[in-house]
Structures are given as C-alpha cells and as structure tokens.
Design a protein around this motif. Structure first.
Motif, PDB file in Angstrom:
ATOM      1  N   PHE A 135       0.697  -1.151   0.049  1.00  0.00           N
ATOM      2  CA  PHE A 135      -0.126  -0.008  -0.121  1.00  0.00           C
ATOM      3  C   PHE A 135       0.973   1.139  -0.016  1.00  0.00           C
ATOM      4  O   PHE A 135       1.816   1.350   1.083  1.00  0.00           O
ATOM      5  CB  PHE A 135      -0.900  -0.013   1.129  1.00  0.00           C
ATOM      6  N   PHE A 136       0.826   1.967  -0.911  1.00  0.00           N
ATOM      7  CA  PHE A 136       1.625   3.295  -0.957  1.00  0.00           C
ATOM      8  C   PHE A 136       0.562   4.455  -0.575  1.00  0.00           C
ATOM      9  O   PHE A 136      -0.552   4.766  -1.297  1.00  0.00           O
ATOM     10  CB  PHE A 136       2.161   3.734  -2.381  1.00  0.00           C
ATOM     11  N   VAL A 137       0.729   5.234   0.543  1.00  0.00           N
ATOM     12  CA  VAL A 137      -0.052   6.070   1.087  1.00  0.00           C
ATOM     13  C   VAL A 137       0.407   7.323   1.025  1.00  0.00           C
ATOM     14  O   VAL A 137       1.495   7.771   1.533  1.00  0.00           O
ATOM     15  CB  VAL A 137      -0.296   5.635   2.561  1.00  0.00           C
ATOM     16  N   TYR A 138      -0.216   7.941   0.208  1.00  0.00           N
ATOM     17  CA  TYR A 138       0.013   9.707  -0.167  1.00  0.00           C
ATOM     18  C   TYR A 138      -0.942  10.583   0.490  1.00  0.00           C
ATOM     19  O   TYR A 138      -2.085  10.737   0.566  1.00  0.00           O
ATOM     20  CB  TYR A 138      -0.012   9.813  -1.506  1.00  0.00           C
ATOM     21  N   ASN A 139      -0.076  11.102   1.736  1.00  0.00           N
ATOM     22  CA  ASN A 139      -1.171  12.342   2.525  1.00  0.00           C
ATOM     23  C   ASN A 139      -1.180  13.513   1.960  1.00  0.00           C
ATOM     24  O   ASN A 139       0.109  14.136   1.591  1.00  0.00           O
ATOM     25  CB  ASN A 139      -0.287  12.416   3.975  1.00  0.00           C
ATOM     26  N   TYR A 140      -2.234  14.151   1.693  1.00  0.00           N
ATOM     27  CA  TYR A 140      -2.463  15.634   1.107  1.00  0.00           C
ATOM     28  C   TYR A 140      -3.008  16.368   2.128  1.00  0.00           C
ATOM     29  O   TYR A 140      -3.599  15.725   3.107  1.00  0.00           O
ATOM     30  CB  TYR A 140      -3.185  15.600  -0.166  1.00  0.00           C
ATOM     31  N   ASP A 141      -3.371  17.460   2.140  1.00  0.00           N
ATOM     32  CA  ASP A 141      -4.035  18.462   2.890  1.00  0.00           C
ATOM     33  C   ASP A 141      -5.455  18.081   3.292  1.00  0.00           C
ATOM     34  O   ASP A 141      -6.282  18.100   4.428  1.00  0.00           O
ATOM     35  CB  ASP A 141      -4.005  19.941   2.567  1.00  0.00           C
ATOM     36  N   ASN A 142      -6.189  17.789   2.021  1.00  0.00           N
ATOM     37  CA  ASN A 142      -7.688  17.157   2.112  1.00  0.00           C
ATOM     38  C   ASN A 142      -8.152  15.840   2.026  1.00  0.00           C
ATOM     39  O   ASN A 142      -9.253  15.718   2.139  1.00  0.00           O
ATOM     40  CB  ASN A 142      -8.393  18.327   1.214  1.00  0.00           C
ATOM     41  N   HIS A 143      -7.222  15.022   1.783  1.00  0.00           N
ATOM     42  CA  HIS A 143      -7.546  13.539   1.414  1.00  0.00           C
ATOM     43  C   HIS A 143      -6.318  12.730   1.530  1.00  0.00           C
ATOM     44  O   HIS A 143      -5.083  13.212   1.678  1.00  0.00           O
ATOM     45  CB  HIS A 143      -8.384  13.485   0.024  1.00  0.00           C
ATOM     46  N   VAL A 144      -6.425  11.540   1.465  1.00  0.00           N
ATOM     47  CA  VAL A 144      -5.344  10.423   1.292  1.00  0.00           C
ATOM     48  C   VAL A 144      -5.448   9.591   0.415  1.00  0.00           C
ATOM     49  O   VAL A 144      -6.579   8.914   0.030  1.00  0.00           O
ATOM     50  CB  VAL A 144      -5.120   9.826   2.748  1.00  0.00           C
ATOM     51  N   ASP A 145      -4.500   9.333  -0.653  1.00  0.00           N
ATOM     52  CA  ASP A 145      -4.709   8.647  -1.884  1.00  0.00           C
ATOM     53  C   ASP A 145      -3.919   7.483  -1.389  1.00  0.00           C
ATOM     54  O   ASP A 145      -2.516   7.314  -0.826  1.00  0.00           O
ATOM     55  CB  ASP A 145      -4.052   9.216  -2.969  1.00  0.00           C
ATOM     56  N   VAL A 146      -4.338   6.322  -1.745  1.00  0.00           N
ATOM     57  CA  VAL A 146      -3.643   4.805  -1.486  1.00  0.00           C
ATOM     58  C   VAL A 146      -3.770   4.255  -2.709  1.00  0.00           C
ATOM     59  O   VAL A 146      -4.626   4.061  -3.554  1.00  0.00           O
ATOM     60  CB  VAL A 146      -4.593   4.009  -0.565  1.00  0.00           C
ATOM     61  N   VAL A 147      -2.551   3.708  -3.163  1.00  0.00           N
ATOM     62  CA  VAL A 147      -2.335   2.832  -4.124  1.00  0.00           C
ATOM     63  C   VAL A 147      -1.890   1.636  -3.703  1.00  0.00           C
ATOM     64  O   VAL A 147      -1.096   1.116  -3.151  1.00  0.00           O
ATOM     65  CB  VAL A 147      -1.172   3.127  -5.153  1.00  0.00           C
ATOM     66  N   LYS A 148      -2.980   0.452  -4.074  1.00  0.00           N
ATOM     67  CA  LYS A 148      -2.668  -1.062  -3.677  1.00  0.00           C
ATOM     68  C   LYS A 148      -1.978  -1.707  -4.720  1.00  0.00           C
ATOM     69  O   LYS A 148      -2.669  -2.009  -5.648  1.00  0.00           O
ATOM     70  CB  LYS A 148      -3.985  -1.645  -3.102  1.00  0.00           C
ATOM     71  N   GLN A 149      -1.003  -2.451  -4.560  1.00  0.00           N
ATOM     72  CA  GLN A 149      -0.380  -3.493  -5.400  1.00  0.00           C
ATOM     73  C   GLN A 149      -0.360  -4.721  -4.862  1.00  0.00           C
ATOM     74  O   GLN A 149       0.518  -4.850  -3.911  1.00  0.00           O
ATOM     75  CB  GLN A 149       1.117  -2.783  -5.952  1.00  0.00           C
ATOM     76  N   SER A 150      -0.969  -5.518  -5.662  1.00  0.00           N
ATOM     77  CA  SER A 150      -0.573  -7.251  -5.308  1.00  0.00           C
ATOM     78  C   SER A 150       0.051  -7.789  -6.677  1.00  0.00           C
ATOM     79  O   SER A 150      -0.929  -7.871  -7.411  1.00  0.00           O
ATOM     80  CB  SER A 150      -1.707  -7.786  -4.636  1.00  0.00           C
ATOM     81  N   LYS A 151       0.809  -8.297  -6.627  1.00  0.00           N
ATOM     82  CA  LYS A 151       1.429  -9.046  -7.872  1.00  0.00           C
ATOM     83  C   LYS A 151       1.572  -8.036  -8.972  1.00  0.00           C
ATOM     84  O   LYS A 151       2.075  -7.017  -9.030  1.00  0.00           O
ATOM     85  CB  LYS A 151       0.663 -10.321  -8.289  1.00  0.00           C
ATOM     86  N   LYS A 152       0.676  -8.469 -10.356  1.00  0.00           N
ATOM     87  CA  LYS A 152       0.650  -7.275 -11.312  1.00  0.00           C
ATOM     88  C   LYS A 152      -0.679  -6.551 -10.999  1.00  0.00           C
ATOM     89  O   LYS A 152      -0.973  -5.339 -11.944  1.00  0.00           O
ATOM     90  CB  LYS A 152       0.670  -7.879 -12.556  1.00  0.00           C
TER      91      LYS A 152
END
Length: 147
Positions: free
Chosen positions: A107-124
């Motif tokens: 899980f790549f968690v990007y914190n911003y001022d008004n929300h949080v973006d998450v990129v979930k990677q499993s295998k491909k």
C-alpha cells in the motif's frame, strides 16, 4: 414427495447458516474482495523514505489507516499502472507491506491536506482509491521516529 420437502428444508437451513451475516464464511468471502482492508499492525511493515517506522509509530499509523473513511475508487486503465505507482508529486509516500503466507501486498499512502490517496499493489494488479482521515492526513513523524 415428503423426501423432496425434507431435502429442500435441509438445503435451505444449510444455505441460511452459511449466508447469514455473522457467518465466518461470509466474512471470509467479503474479505477476499475488500478494497480497503483492516490491517493488523503485527503483520505489516511500514516504511517512510526507505526507513522502517518504530513499533509505536507503526501501530498508530496502522490504527489511523484502519479508521479512515473510504471516499472513492480511481479507475486505472490498462497500461497506466505506472502513473499511479510513481506519480509526479512531491509527496513522499508511506509504504505498507503486508505478507500473508505467499501473498505480498503493498500500500502506497500519499498524504495530502484534504484527503489521502492509496495505491494498492498485489502481484501485477494495481488499484487506487481515496480516503478521508484527519489523523492520517496530519500524521507526522518525530525527527527521531525512524529506526
């Protein structure tokens, strides 16, 4: 005729038992398709800028991640996965590594001022979504918080 009724009643009771909301079977099936899962802090490794977080920071971050509210899913078209895995932003992500058996999920968690973006990677497979969490958005590490 009576055997048909008895067999259909038995099958009905079995289906009712397996598909009732508190059933472990339903929880397991739903967990397989859950986009934003609840994580156990014992099963994860959280890194920031290539360095592991201390145990208490990892527990706090994992709790904030679990309490976050799901906002929306971003659709990723085939071939655009790299744009989500390596976005052009100056935000350094927190990386959560979850290992369950042979399965490994990031899980790549990007914190911003008004929300949080998450990129979930499993295998491909790559999935991206947005969360709302005041605690996660304001999460900072003390200068001595990295191990």
């Amino acid at each position: 005729m009576t055997w048909t009724v008895v067999i259909s009643l038995v099958i009905g009771f079995i289906l009712k038992f397996l598909l009732s909301p508190p059933s472990a079977m339903v929880g397991w099936v739903l967990g397989k398709f859950e986009l934003h899962p609840k994580l156990e802090s014992k099963e994860v490794t959280v890194t920031f800028n290539g360095k592991n977080l201390k145990e208490e920071e990892k527990v706090r971050f994992t709790d904030y991640f679990n309490e976050a509210d799901f906002l929306k899913k971003y659709y990723i078209f085939p071939g655009n996965e790299k744009l989500f895995l390596h976005p052009e932003t100056n935000v350094t992500p927190f990386v959560i590594n979850v290992k369950k058996g042979k399965k490994e999920v990031y899980f790549f968690v990007y914190n911003y001022d008004n929300h949080v973006d998450v990129v979930k990677q499993s295998k491909k497979k790559v999935v991206s979504y947005s969360l709302s969490s005041d605690n996660l958005q304001k999460f900072t590490l003390p200068t001595k918080g990295l191990a």
